[in-house]
Design a protein around this motif. Structure first.
Motif, PDB file in Angstrom:
ATOM      1  N   GLN A  49       0.718  -1.188  -0.019  1.00  0.00           N
ATOM      2  CA  GLN A  49      -0.033   0.082  -0.125  1.00  0.00           C
ATOM      3  C   GLN A  49       0.979   1.245   0.066  1.00  0.00           C
ATOM      4  N   LEU A  50       0.457   2.142  -0.653  1.00  0.00           N
ATOM      5  CA  LEU A  50       0.901   3.603  -0.720  1.00  0.00           C
ATOM      6  C   LEU A  50       0.974   4.216   0.650  1.00  0.00           C
ATOM      7  N   LEU A  51       2.548   4.534   1.126  1.00  0.00           N
ATOM      8  CA  LEU A  51       2.484   5.204   2.437  1.00  0.00           C
ATOM      9  C   LEU A  51       2.557   6.737   2.115  1.00  0.00           C
ATOM     10  N   LEU A  52       3.506   7.177   1.197  1.00  0.00           N
ATOM     11  CA  LEU A  52       3.443   8.793   0.859  1.00  0.00           C
ATOM     12  C   LEU A  52       4.146   8.917  -0.453  1.00  0.00           C
ATOM     13  N   ARG A 104       3.797  16.142  -0.129  1.00  0.00           N
ATOM     14  CA  ARG A 104       4.613  16.903   0.911  1.00  0.00           C
ATOM     15  C   ARG A 104       3.847  16.771   2.259  1.00  0.00           C
ATOM     16  N   GLU A 105       3.309  15.434   2.551  1.00  0.00           N
ATOM     17  CA  GLU A 105       2.513  15.304   3.754  1.00  0.00           C
ATOM     18  C   GLU A 105       3.316  14.274   4.506  1.00  0.00           C
ATOM     19  N   SER A 106       2.739  14.215   5.708  1.00  0.00           N
ATOM     20  CA  SER A 106       3.369  13.262   6.802  1.00  0.00           C
ATOM     21  C   SER A 106       2.291  12.381   7.024  1.00  0.00           C
ATOM     22  N   ILE A 107       2.578  10.966   6.957  1.00  0.00           N
ATOM     23  CA  ILE A 107       1.775   9.898   6.945  1.00  0.00           C
ATOM     24  C   ILE A 107       2.285   9.081   8.257  1.00  0.00           C
ATOM     25  N   THR A 153       8.048  11.004   7.038  1.00  0.00           N
ATOM     26  CA  THR A 153       8.062  12.198   6.064  1.00  0.00           C
ATOM     27  C   THR A 153       9.257  11.783   5.126  1.00  0.00           C
ATOM     28  N   ALA A 154       9.064  12.357   3.795  1.00  0.00           N
ATOM     29  CA  ALA A 154      10.315  12.087   2.782  1.00  0.00           C
ATOM     30  C   ALA A 154      10.642  13.152   1.949  1.00  0.00           C
ATOM     31  N   ASP A 155      11.686  13.755   1.803  1.00  0.00           N
ATOM     32  CA  ASP A 155      11.902  14.736   0.996  1.00  0.00           C
ATOM     33  C   ASP A 155      12.681  14.533  -0.245  1.00  0.00           C
TER      34      ASP A 155
END
Lengths: 109, 113
Positions: free
Chosen positions: A45-48, A53-56, A60-62
């Motif tokens: 499943q998709l995490l982010l 640009r969101e936190s799940i 976070t990931a930049d």
């Protein structure tokens, strides 16, 4: 050609410790980067995704285009974060994903 | 909404046989992609179908083929099975357009003996 590299196959951290899962990519165009997660006995499943640009779940990931990296970070790991994490890239104009080989994260109580 | 479903969930075949796997996307999703997952190679893209047309193809031999029906259901076929085809085959669906998330099915575990 495009390539996604996750250098760590296995990563163990203690509960409450910070965690960083590394992802580097190579692609000549403008990619879209994702982190997918697979918990035990569950679907991928998709995490982010970087464009959101969101936190799940505290993650976070930049996207760092200079270093061609998209590292996943969480300041305080939880036991429920134990899972397989995949970094993925989507090329401009295409719908399919190119995945890294994944990192299995284990959070030690 | 029901998620992506794949049938069968498990298959055992012998070398040289052929196999057909099925994927039913989420209702309203017209894009279906197939991936092969193995311990050594990880997740690799096979092909993507959209509106019954193959829109994108990965780097797999011609033994791997697929199709999509008018109801967006998709099948993939592998002919002349080899031991190395043993893998988890994942199907993913998404809405049309490139900005939408792919939703994955549970996979079909194929074992070739």
């Amino acid at each position: 050609a495009q390539r996604v590299t996750q250098p760590e196959k296995l990563l163990s951290v203690f509960k409450g410790a910070p965690v960083e899962l590394k992802c580097n990519y190579s692609y000549s165009g403008s990619p879209e980067l994702f982190w997918y997660v697979q918990y035990s006995r569950q679907r991928l499943q998709l995490l982010l995704r970087h464009i959101s640009r969101e936190s799940i779940k505290g993650f976070t990931a930049d996207l760092n285009k200079g270093e061609t990296s998209f590292h996943l970070k969480k300041p305080f790991a939880q036991e429920e974060d134990s899972a397989m994490y995949y970094c993925a890239l989507r090329r401009a104009g295409a719908n399919n994903l190119f995945f890294g080989t994944g990192t299995r994260l284990t959070v030690i109580p | 909404k029901a998620g992506v479903t794949q049938t069968p969930r498990y298959l055992i075949k012998t070398r040289g046989q052929q196999v057909t796997l099925s994927c039913s996307p989420i209702s309203g999703h017209r894009s279906v992609s197939w991936y092969q997952q193995t311990p050594g190679q990880g997740l690799q893209f096979l092909f993507e179908y959209f509106s019954e047309t193959q829109r994108n193809k990965g780097n797999f031999p011609g033994r791997f083929s697929g199709r999509q029906f008018s109801n967006s259901r998709s099948e993939m076929n592998v002919s002349t099975l080899e031991l190395g085809d043993s893998a988890l085959y994942l199907c993913a669906s998404s809405l049309e357009g490139l900005v939408y998330e792919q939703f994955f099915g549970p996979g079909t575990r194929l074992t070739v003996l």
